[in-house]
Write an enzyme that holds these catalytic residues in place. Structure first.
Site, PDB file in Angstrom:
ATOM      1  N   ARG A   1      -7.211  -0.129  -7.786  1.00 45.26           N
ATOM      2  CA  ARG A   1      -7.431   1.072  -6.731  1.00 45.26           C
ATOM      3  C   ARG A   1      -7.746   2.451  -7.679  1.00 45.26           C
ATOM      4  O   ARG A   1      -6.528   2.508  -8.893  1.00 45.26           O
ATOM      5  CB  ARG A   1      -5.413   1.194  -5.836  1.00 45.26           C
ATOM      6  CG  ARG A   1      -5.870  -0.315  -5.439  1.00 45.26           C
ATOM      7  CD  ARG A   1      -6.505   0.142  -3.385  1.00 45.26           C
ATOM      8  NE  ARG A   1      -6.622   0.491  -2.984  1.00 45.26           N
ATOM      9  CZ  ARG A   1      -5.537   1.388  -1.929  1.00 45.26           C
ATOM     10  NH1 ARG A   1      -4.645   0.954  -1.562  1.00 45.26           N
ATOM     11  NH2 ARG A   1      -6.132   2.460  -1.509  1.00 45.26           N
TER      12      ARG A   1
ATOM     13  N   ARG B   1       1.135  -1.218  -0.362  1.00 47.41           N
ATOM     14  CA  ARG B   1      -0.064  -0.063   0.062  1.00 47.41           C
ATOM     15  C   ARG B   1       0.770   1.155  -0.201  1.00 47.41           C
ATOM     16  O   ARG B   1       2.377   1.098   0.267  1.00 47.41           O
ATOM     17  CB  ARG B   1      -1.057   0.067   1.153  1.00 47.41           C
ATOM     18  CG  ARG B   1      -0.269  -0.388   2.113  1.00 47.41           C
ATOM     19  CD  ARG B   1      -0.731  -0.131   3.895  1.00 47.41           C
ATOM     20  NE  ARG B   1      -0.582   1.267   3.265  1.00 47.41           N
ATOM     21  CZ  ARG B   1       0.070   2.471   4.146  1.00 47.41           C
ATOM     22  NH1 ARG B   1       1.828   1.564   4.402  1.00 47.41           N
ATOM     23  NH2 ARG B   1       0.629   4.049   3.838  1.00 47.41           N
ATOM     24  N   GLY B   2       0.390   1.967  -0.069  1.00 50.89           N
ATOM     25  CA  GLY B   2       0.822   3.760   0.086  1.00 50.89           C
ATOM     26  C   GLY B   2       1.150   3.821  -2.021  1.00 50.89           C
ATOM     27  O   GLY B   2       1.416   2.899  -2.926  1.00 50.89           O
ATOM     28  N   ALA B   3       0.286   5.374  -2.433  1.00 54.09           N
ATOM     29  CA  ALA B   3       0.400   5.636  -3.685  1.00 54.09           C
ATOM     30  C   ALA B   3       2.334   4.465  -4.529  1.00 54.09           C
ATOM     31  O   ALA B   3       2.112   4.327  -5.376  1.00 54.09           O
ATOM     32  CB  ALA B   3       0.304   6.646  -3.899  1.00 54.09           C
TER      33      ALA B   3
ATOM     34  N   ASP C   1      -1.336  11.167  -2.674  1.00 53.50           N
ATOM     35  CA  ASP C   1      -2.073   9.865  -4.110  1.00 53.50           C
ATOM     36  C   ASP C   1      -1.977  10.129  -5.148  1.00 53.50           C
ATOM     37  O   ASP C   1      -1.303   9.946  -5.627  1.00 53.50           O
ATOM     38  CB  ASP C   1      -2.858   9.534  -3.101  1.00 53.50           C
ATOM     39  CG  ASP C   1      -3.180   8.044  -1.619  1.00 53.50           C
ATOM     40  OD1 ASP C   1      -3.234   8.298  -0.921  1.00 53.50           O
ATOM     41  OD2 ASP C   1      -2.871   6.838  -2.663  1.00 53.50           O
TER      42      ASP C   1
ATOM     43  N   GLN D   1      -3.229   3.293   9.468  1.00 54.20           N
ATOM     44  CA  GLN D   1      -2.364   3.333   8.992  1.00 54.20           C
ATOM     45  C   GLN D   1      -1.446   3.834  10.058  1.00 54.20           C
ATOM     46  O   GLN D   1      -0.242   3.407  10.075  1.00 54.20           O
ATOM     47  CB  GLN D   1      -2.366   3.804   7.554  1.00 54.20           C
ATOM     48  CG  GLN D   1      -2.886   3.193   6.724  1.00 54.20           C
ATOM     49  CD  GLN D   1      -3.928   3.258   6.662  1.00 54.20           C
ATOM     50  OE1 GLN D   1      -4.940   3.218   7.167  1.00 54.20           O
ATOM     51  NE2 GLN D   1      -4.790   2.867   4.830  1.00 54.20           N
TER      52      GLN D   1
END
Lengths: 368, 368
Positions: free
Chosen positions: A90, A53-55, A241, A201
């Site tokens: 996503r 996860r995380g852009a 993001d 998070q």
């Protein structure tokens, strides 16, 4: 960064064995476990359920996903299918589409049997560039913290939302890079860590900071306004993001509320963003960026450890409680003090951003 | 209000049996259980651990606590000890001190053997007045909802934070009173319910609304700004633990962030407050009202139901994660559209509030 005494990246590839390894972030902060994938479907699943996860990181993961797909089917159709599958995982972060477009462009016109090796190399290049970008963000961002320290002559209180840490990138992190650089330079810094419901998070951020010995305090998402009102926050750093060409920041839900509070209380508010996070095709983020609606159970079910210290979960609301779960919000550029990028710190407005990234470079940034 | 088919108050007394009954709100929304107390220490514990909670209700509970104390010791020292014990339970809400001062004033100069009966009567009067106050808040507040409905010609979307519901009062609630009145009048209303970390009192609101069939949707505390930005909130209604004479509102942590978002997006924002919640001695709430810091485990431990549907809990952070847990924040009067009181809807500023409550009445309100 380090976990215990070992240096890790959040994701790394072994092209020789047609395999991609990654830290399973759904197990953090309670357990540190790595997984590996040999098929594009496994990468897509890992992105969708947020094992990675995380852009920035999901862009890198997707690029490696294409390489894995080509190992099994290097035809035009196979390539297209892989890109389509990965893009659908996503919708909000631009990095995912950016990385996939970049790999696809690299492979266009290349004979099928030569594609796979090229895909591995391009994905690795994206990963290595990500590390360099994030380290450079730290080099610029630490100056903001240092300037505050020289003025205040006491530890600098930084508030952050969500996890824009090294595990959200390949290494360093966007928000955490300036924090780690400050810590390394012995500039005293204390971090207010927003819990970041529904997926918490913030606990990943707390885990990262604890691992590196950076002083921090966990707070609920509700607390930040109060802390700013009381002068207990000197600087807000958030990730992004997607950033519009005029500097609107699309980031984890709740970021906008912190930006409003920072603005109302004169607290500098920066988004830490690598170039690929700026979507030059988007002007008005509020109107143009789709906001992902995630499953209701993310709100209803809370994961943690039971009294025996084993992974467990509780339902805080019954399955028939109606829930909405928008995952991101948009902070208008006007609320930002600036953007911390790998090229330096810039004001969040179209003129300044476009001046610094002439069209040729923007095209290059978007599609190398 | 009703639970199933039975009408309940959140707390009721049986002076004949020297006993006070109340709904144990630490068991909600998962289980509906009542408890009873025969000693002041039990009432103090119930307030401290929030078995009874909500600014109006803890005032009423404390008043009955004095009556219970006098059953065992009706001396001057006994009275003083009871008041001191109860005042120390929660520092922020003014209603607690207000109710205790009122009972104490009533008993001053009264012979010890006549005190107990008088204390029961005064506590009951406070309870009955609370019900009337809240119903009156509903009568005034529903007009705001009705006006929006007539203008918008679609269900009115109201966002609320925490639980200012009937279980936070003796009956009706402050925020929920206008909602129940709207629902009874068949004015279509939909409520966005903030989860309200760390104690998730939003789940109590969701439980209340579900019990009454009022449409609602649970959201994280992070979501409200986004919803307002997108035009999905027509009205924000919050409760208050204390209101300054110029209209600053001290309420559950996170309220301030929602007020900033409402202000930025032109969404009307009202606090629903009965008179005893206005502290005429406080002008600047930010400077003068102490903010309760509650235990770190409220943030670290989340309660709910396990997979078998049994009450359970998980730790979302380890015991050595540093935590701050301020329980309230202050929303400056400038961010409020107004106050909904039992006397009508007023602007939140010192001139309007003082004009409507001349000194004699303010004194009466504070100390009957």
């Amino acid at each position: 960064m380090k976990v215990g005494d070992t240096h890790f990246r959040s994701l790394w590839a072994d092209p020789a064995k047609s395999r991609v390894h990654f830290i399973d972030q759904t197990r953090l902060p309670f357990a540190f476990e790595t997984r590996s994938a040999t098929r594009v479907e496994e990468v897509a699943e890992a992105i969708r359920v947020m094992r990675v996860r995380g852009a920035p990181l999901i862009g890198v993961a997707a690029a490696f996903g294409v390489a894995l797909a080509l190992e099994h089917d290097n035809s035009d159709a196979g390539l297209k299918r892989a890109v389509t599958t990965l893009k659908a995982t996503r919708p909000t972060a631009v990095n995912l589409a950016w990385a996939l477009d970049r790999v696809e462009a690299k492979l266009t016109g290349v004979l099928p049997h030569k594609r796979t090796e090229l895909a591995w190399a391009e994905a690795q290049a994206i990963a290595d560039e990500d590390v360099a970008l994030n380290e450079a963000i730290g080099t610029h961002g630490v100056k903001l913290i240092e300037a505050l320290y020289l003025r205040l002559k006491r530890p600098v209180n930084v508030l952050t939302h969500c996890n824009a840490g090294w595990i959200a990138t390949v290494d360093w992190g966007t928000v955490t890079s300036p924090l780690y650089k400050a810590h390394e330079a012995r500039i005293p810094v204390h971090v207010w860590v927003d819990e970041t419901r529904p997926r918490n998070q913030g606990l990943l951020t707390a885990w990262e900071l604890a691992s590196h010995g950076v002083p921090h305090t966990l707070v609920t998402d509700n607390a930040g306004g109060h802390l700013m009102q009381r002068g207990q926050v000197d600087l807000v750093l958030v990730g992004a993001d997607r950033v519009s060409r005029r500097g609107d920041v699309c980031n984890k839900i709740g970021t906008y509320l912190k930006a409003l509070a920072a603005h109302a209380n004169g607290v500098p508010f920066y988004a830490c963003v690598p170039t690929p996070t700026i979507d030059w095709k988007v002007t008005d983020a509020l109107a143009e960026i789709p906001i992902e609606e995630r499953p209701a159970d993310e709100v209803r079910i809370v994961r943690g450890l039971d009294l025996q210290g084993l992974p467990s979960q509780v339902a805080i609301a019954s399955a028939n409680t109606p829930v909405a779960n928008p995952a991101f919000d948009v902070t208008p550029a006007e609320l930002l003090t600036g953007l911390v990028t790998e090229r330096g710190v810039f004001k969040a407005n179209e003129r300044d951003l476009l001046a610094l990234w002439p069209k040729s470079q923007r095209d290059q940034a978007y599609l190398t």
